[in-house]
Write an enzyme that holds these catalytic residues in place. Structure first.
Site, PDB file in Angstrom:
ATOM      1  N   GLN A   1       0.806  -1.220   0.000  1.00  0.00           N
ATOM      2  CA  GLN A   1       0.000   0.000   0.000  1.00  0.00           C
ATOM      3  C   GLN A   1       0.843   1.276   0.000  1.00  0.00           C
ATOM      4  OE1 GLN A   1      -2.302  -1.564   3.009  1.00  0.00           O
ATOM      5  NE2 GLN A   1      -3.618  -2.510   1.503  1.00  0.00           N
ATOM      6  N   ASN A   2       2.160   1.137   0.085  1.00  0.00           N
ATOM      7  CA  ASN A   2       3.004   2.325  -0.043  1.00  0.00           C
ATOM      8  C   ASN A   2       2.984   2.731  -1.517  1.00  0.00           C
ATOM      9  OD1 ASN A   2       5.456   3.994  -0.451  1.00  0.00           O
ATOM     10  ND2 ASN A   2       5.732   3.571   1.729  1.00  0.00           N
ATOM     11  N   ASN A   3       2.801   4.005  -1.778  1.00  0.00           N
ATOM     12  CA  ASN A   3       2.663   4.500  -3.152  1.00  0.00           C
ATOM     13  C   ASN A   3       3.982   4.786  -3.860  1.00  0.00           C
ATOM     14  OD1 ASN A   3      -0.246   6.369  -2.218  1.00  0.00           O
ATOM     15  ND2 ASN A   3      -0.195   4.507  -3.426  1.00  0.00           N
ATOM     16  N   PHE A   4       5.127   4.556  -3.215  1.00  0.00           N
ATOM     17  CA  PHE A   4       6.391   4.960  -3.820  1.00  0.00           C
ATOM     18  C   PHE A   4       6.585   4.396  -5.222  1.00  0.00           C
ATOM     19  CE2 PHE A   4      10.846   4.422  -4.865  1.00  0.00           C
ATOM     20  CZ  PHE A   4      11.280   5.734  -4.756  1.00  0.00           C
TER      21      PHE A   4
ATOM     22  N   THR B   1       4.919   8.847   0.830  1.00  0.00           N
ATOM     23  CA  THR B   1       4.241   7.823   0.033  1.00  0.00           C
ATOM     24  C   THR B   1       3.598   6.755   0.913  1.00  0.00           C
ATOM     25  OG1 THR B   1       6.277   6.530  -0.206  1.00  0.00           O
ATOM     26  CG2 THR B   1       5.789   8.161  -1.934  1.00  0.00           C
TER      27      THR B   1
END
Length: 161
Positions: free
Chosen positions: A39-42, A139
């Site tokens: 779920q981290n958007n990086f 992120t």
């Protein structure tokens, strides 16, 4: 509470941009990969910014950064933290960012992934550092602004590619 340590930097002599996080979360430490939490958007942001089809393969992700001369590291070398929240970080020891910059003189700008990395970086290098520092929204899934808003602010990276 046990002490955690950051991952080694992803950098080479062609790196022009340095993106700094705070310290890896639980999932990243388990997998020994930057921004491993799904779920981290990086990585989603990077693939969008660099106009490349998304891949979940870590080697492919690192090659994308290398191709665009982007380095990755964390400001914090080690700390005590339960879970993955930056607000729970205690007893931190910072990485030697100055040494990384000195040994990679092609790095011309630093982007901080969130406020915690920015605040720690300023403690380490000061406000009048030799290269520009830009703080971007985290992120992390814990930073709850919409993906589109994060993407809009992260687009500044394209100006330095």
């Amino acid at each position: 509470m046990s002490r955690i340590s950051s991952l080694p930097p992803i950098v080479d002599n062609s790196s022009k941009i340095l993106i700094l996080g705070s310290v890896p979360g639980v999932k990243s430490l388990q997998m020994q990969q930057y921004y491993a939490h799904p779920q981290n958007n990086f990585w989603k942001l990077m693939f969008h910014l660099l106009d490349t089809e998304f891949s979940s393969d870590y080697h492919t992700r690192l090659q994308l950064l290398k191709k665009h001369r982007i380095a990755l590291w964390d400001v914090i070398e080690s700390c005590e933290r339960k879970g993955s929240k930056d607000t729970d970080i205690k007893s931190e020891i910072d990485n030697d960012i100055q040494e990384l910059i000195n040994s990679h003189p092609n790095i011309k700008i630093i982007f901080c992934n969130g406020q915690k990395s920015y605040k720690n970086l300023l403690k380490v290098v000061g406000k009048n550092f030799i290269i520009p520092i830009v703080v971007l929204p985290s992120t992390s899934p814990l930073h709850t602004i919409k993906f589109e808003e994060k993407l809009e602010q992260w687009k500044i990276i394209k100006d330095y590619l």
